[in-house]
Enzyme design. Structure first.
Site, mmCIF file in Angstrom:
data_model
loop_
_atom_site.group_PDB
_atom_site.id
_atom_site.type_symbol
_atom_site.label_atom_id
_atom_site.label_comp_id
_atom_site.label_asym_id
_atom_site.label_seq_id
_atom_site.Cartn_x
_atom_site.Cartn_y
_atom_site.Cartn_z
ATOM 1 N N HIS A 151 1.775 3.710 10.680
ATOM 2 C CA HIS A 151 2.377 3.600 12.011
ATOM 3 C C HIS A 151 3.040 2.234 12.158
ATOM 4 O O HIS A 151 2.434 1.215 11.842
ATOM 5 C CB HIS A 151 1.292 3.756 13.090
ATOM 6 C CG HIS A 151 0.734 5.123 13.167
ATOM 7 N ND1 HIS A 151 -0.615 5.373 13.362
ATOM 8 C CD2 HIS A 151 1.319 6.356 13.051
ATOM 9 C CE1 HIS A 151 -0.828 6.679 13.399
ATOM 10 N NE2 HIS A 151 0.332 7.290 13.200
ATOM 11 N N TYR A 209 -1.969 -1.456 11.315
ATOM 12 C CA TYR A 209 -2.953 -1.379 10.245
ATOM 13 C C TYR A 209 -3.518 0.032 10.078
ATOM 14 O O TYR A 209 -4.719 0.232 10.063
ATOM 15 C CB TYR A 209 -4.078 -2.401 10.464
ATOM 16 C CG TYR A 209 -3.589 -3.723 11.001
ATOM 17 C CD1 TYR A 209 -2.534 -4.406 10.383
ATOM 18 C CD2 TYR A 209 -4.151 -4.304 12.126
ATOM 19 C CE1 TYR A 209 -2.060 -5.613 10.868
ATOM 20 C CE2 TYR A 209 -3.697 -5.509 12.624
ATOM 21 C CZ TYR A 209 -2.657 -6.161 12.000
ATOM 22 O OH TYR A 209 -2.183 -7.360 12.499
ATOM 23 N N HIS A 210 -2.613 1.001 9.900
ATOM 24 C CA HIS A 210 -3.010 2.394 9.725
ATOM 25 C C HIS A 210 -2.474 2.990 8.426
ATOM 26 O O HIS A 210 -1.873 4.058 8.438
ATOM 27 C CB HIS A 210 -2.503 3.240 10.895
ATOM 28 C CG HIS A 210 -3.142 2.941 12.201
ATOM 29 N ND1 HIS A 210 -2.650 3.430 13.403
ATOM 30 C CD2 HIS A 210 -4.239 2.209 12.524
ATOM 31 C CE1 HIS A 210 -3.417 3.005 14.397
ATOM 32 N NE2 HIS A 210 -4.383 2.260 13.889
ATOM 33 N N PRO A 211 -2.643 2.353 7.267
ATOM 34 C CA PRO A 211 -2.119 2.950 6.032
ATOM 35 C C PRO A 211 -2.891 4.216 5.669
ATOM 36 O O PRO A 211 -4.119 4.277 5.781
ATOM 37 C CB PRO A 211 -2.342 1.850 4.984
ATOM 38 C CG PRO A 211 -3.494 1.057 5.515
ATOM 39 C CD PRO A 211 -3.339 1.079 7.012
#
Length: 626
Positions: free
Chosen positions: A355, A555-557
């Site tokens: 995101h 921080y949504h890998p």
């Protein structure tokens, strides 16, 4: 001493490998004494998991990574008394400072953090406002993983996300299939939510709203209603709408997956937790193609442990593909470059999704209602948290509200929004030193754009692109497992991503223009980034330039070990999360998502851990009941 000065010193001191309240007492007596009080008088009965000194030579299951998924899997598998489970975590344990919700930013760029960075782009530019054109990607290197670093937001994603997974050839992953696993974990302590058909009580994971918020949070909800959106539980039947943030907190403190799932079972004799144990390779027999153990480094010493039944990788969307490739599972052309023998040629590290949004979108108000250091640098605020577990320090990383909104590009149904808002009653100027540290923001950018706001009352919305079309890669940089892989997110390579995010920004401007916010005199901060001065404010070109500068990942890998049917050439794991071509090896974390979910990824990753635990039990003959 002012609260934030105290908190900052405590945080910078205490996020090391150990926490010694007595040593801090001489430095910051009031706050440290309070933390010591919390340590010994806390009503939380669970003690920290035991870090075993001696690791047995063989276990039934080895779980690699004690984060948002791994802690769940280790806890659930050890429910079977005759199964032995080893949980290997590269970092140490969380501490009293990491428990404080409002100090979440201080956990980043600490020893709790892998401190990953993106590789500078060569084509489509992004992260231009950051030092070296690199975006920081914090990932948890600590028991509890990124659930110790994040802002604790509890958001499940959209039902259409999971139905799409099932439609892509992943039976058992539709919304109706996975909803019970969200509820299995949950102990919701908001009465109006706990009685809902979409929530539950009694699970390990505590979910509730922060007990404290600013007046602007109510204005945010009112603005949503003015714009035609419902104020609702966005984790319920319909996602579209505005809400106060729900978070993984318990009595005003962070509820990480380590606290939730590991502390209550710390005395199980069949569960061993080994900290400071970095796995470097999964051992796979090249003839049988069966995983039989892992190599790891502990106390600077190479070690090896066998797995009788399975190795389960829960090292995250960066760590899991990294370990797989070092183990000979990955794209043969990439592994050949490092002379790694290929055991299974799979698209490991591909399909990277994240995101992305515009950082630093700031609005100014006239009234003293925002979250500023000067307003909350008081002993009273510190003692309210220490003694009552309430007050400003319980804020969920400063995020007081969420919204899921539809741009003109969203599906016509209106039930699958394409933009998410994170509302905070503060901005870059609220804690400039720490914000610059964790984002890597260039001094020149801060001095030009945000320093003029030094004494201003500000708030911000982070408009987030929920379903990006641009995808990237995780690739090896070295055979040395201590060398971080290349992270190439390829942000904004699809023009559609820029168009959707631009519309999302304009909806955010409408929030500020609402009657609810005009009561506070709200207006957008219009100083442009130096590289965007040639464009007029609110033109398409202005916003594209801005997002390519302050490119903000939340921080949504995900999705680097894609789940899919055998007919999908990009799949790495099957719908039961078994690695294709390799026996006794699974991946259980956010990397298995075929497509990123429409919302924060922590709760879905916990759900994946819950469901995977049942899949593993079923495959080994254990009957499960959802």
């Amino acid at each position: 001493m002012p609260l934030f000065a105290v908190a900052g010193q405590v945080a910078n001191y205490a996020v090391g490998l150990s926490f010694n309240p007595l040593a801090i007492l001489g430095l910051v007596p009031v706050f440290a004494a309070g933390l010591l009080f919390m340590q010994y008088v806390s009503v939380d009965p669970e003690s920290h998991p035991i870090n075993v000194d001696k690791i047995s030579p063989i276990y039934d299951f080895i779980v690699v990574g004690g984060g948002s998924a791994g802690a769940v899997v280790a806890s659930r598998l050890s429910e079977i008394e005759n199964w032995s489970v080893l949980l290997l975590e590269a970092g140490g344990d969380e501490n009293e400072v990491s428990d404080i919700p409002t100090l979440s930013g201080y956990m980043q760029m600490s020893q709790f953090d892998w401190m990953y960075q993106t590789t500078p782009p060569t084509d489509s530019p992004y992260c231009l406002a950051m030092i070296g054109d690199r975006c920081n990607w914090p990932r948890g290197k600590v028991l509890g993983g990124s659930s110790v670093l994040n802002a604790m937001i509890y958001a499940r994603g959209n039902r259409h996300d999971y139905d799409q997974w099932a439609e892509q050839g992943n039976p058992g992953w539709s919304y109706e299939d996975i909803l019970p696993y969200f509820m299995k974990s949950e102990d919701n302590r908001n009465p109006y939510l706990a009685n809902s058909a979409y929530h539950a009580t009694g699970g390990y994971l505590t979910v509730q709203e922060s007990p404290w918020r600013t007046p602007l949070s109510i204005a945010f909800l009112q603005a949503g209603k003015e714009m035609g959106y419902q104020v609702r539980d966005c984790n319920g039947e319909i996602q579209t709408g505005f809400m106060l943030s729900q978070g993984t907190i318990r009595r005003g403190s962070r509820c990480s997956t380590a606290k939730a799932f590991l502390r209550p079972v710390r005395n199980r004799s069949n569960l061993h937790v080994a900290l400071y144990s970095q796995v470097t390779k999964v051992m796979i027999d090249p003839k049988t193609k069966m995983a039989y153990g892992v190599k790891f480094i502990r106390n600077n010493s190479p070690q090896f442990v066998k797995a009788k039944k399975e190795v389960i990788l829960s090292a995250g969307a960066i760590g899991s593909p990294h370990i797989l490739m070092l183990s000979g599972v990955g794209p043969k052309e990439d592994l050949a470059e490092f002379k790694i023998p290929v055991i299974s040629d799979l698209k490991v590290g591909y399909n990277l999704q994240d995101h992305i949004g515009l950082g630093g979108l700031t609005f100014i108000v006239d009234d003293p209602v925002t979250f500023t250091k000067n307003r909350y640098q008081t002993l009273q605020v510190a003692m309210e948290y220490i003694l009552k577990e309430r007050g400003p320090m319980t804020s969920l990383g400063g995020v007081e509200g969420l919204a899921f909104v539809n741009t003109k590009y969203a599906p016509e149904s209106g039930t699958w929004p394409d933009i998410q808002f994170h509302f905070a009653p503060s901005s870059i100027n609220s804690d400039p030193d720490q914000v610059r540290k964790i984002t890597g923001l260039r001094d020149s950018i801060y001095n030009t754009v945000y320093k003029p706001l030094k004494n201003a009352e500000t708030w911000t919305i982070l408009p987030l692109l929920l379903r990006p079309k641009s995808t990237g890669w995780i690739r090896l940089k070295s055979k040395d497992p201590k060398v971080h892989p290349d992270i190439i997110p390829n942000y904004f390579t699809h023009i559609e991503d820029i168009q959707v995010l631009t519309e999302g920004i304009r909806i955010a401007l409408n929030v500020s223009a609402s009657k609810a916010f005009q009561r506070f005199g709200s207006r957008p901060h219009k100083i442009p980034f130096p590289g965007c001065r040639d464009y007029a404010f609110d033109t398409d070109e202005y916003w594209e330039c801005s997002m390519r500068h302050f490119t903000f990942t939340i921080y949504h890998p995900t999705s680097t070990c894609k789940m899919g049917p055998a007919s999908d050439p990009d799949s790495v794991v099957d719908p039961r999360l078994r690695v294709y071509g390799i026996g006794k090896l699974r991946v259980v974390d956010a990397s298995i998502m075929p497509t990123i979910v429409s919302g924060n990824t922590n709760a879905p990753t916990i759900m994946i851990g819950e469901k995977a635990s049942d899949l593993i039990k079923e495959d080994w003959g254990i009957r499960t009941i959802n």
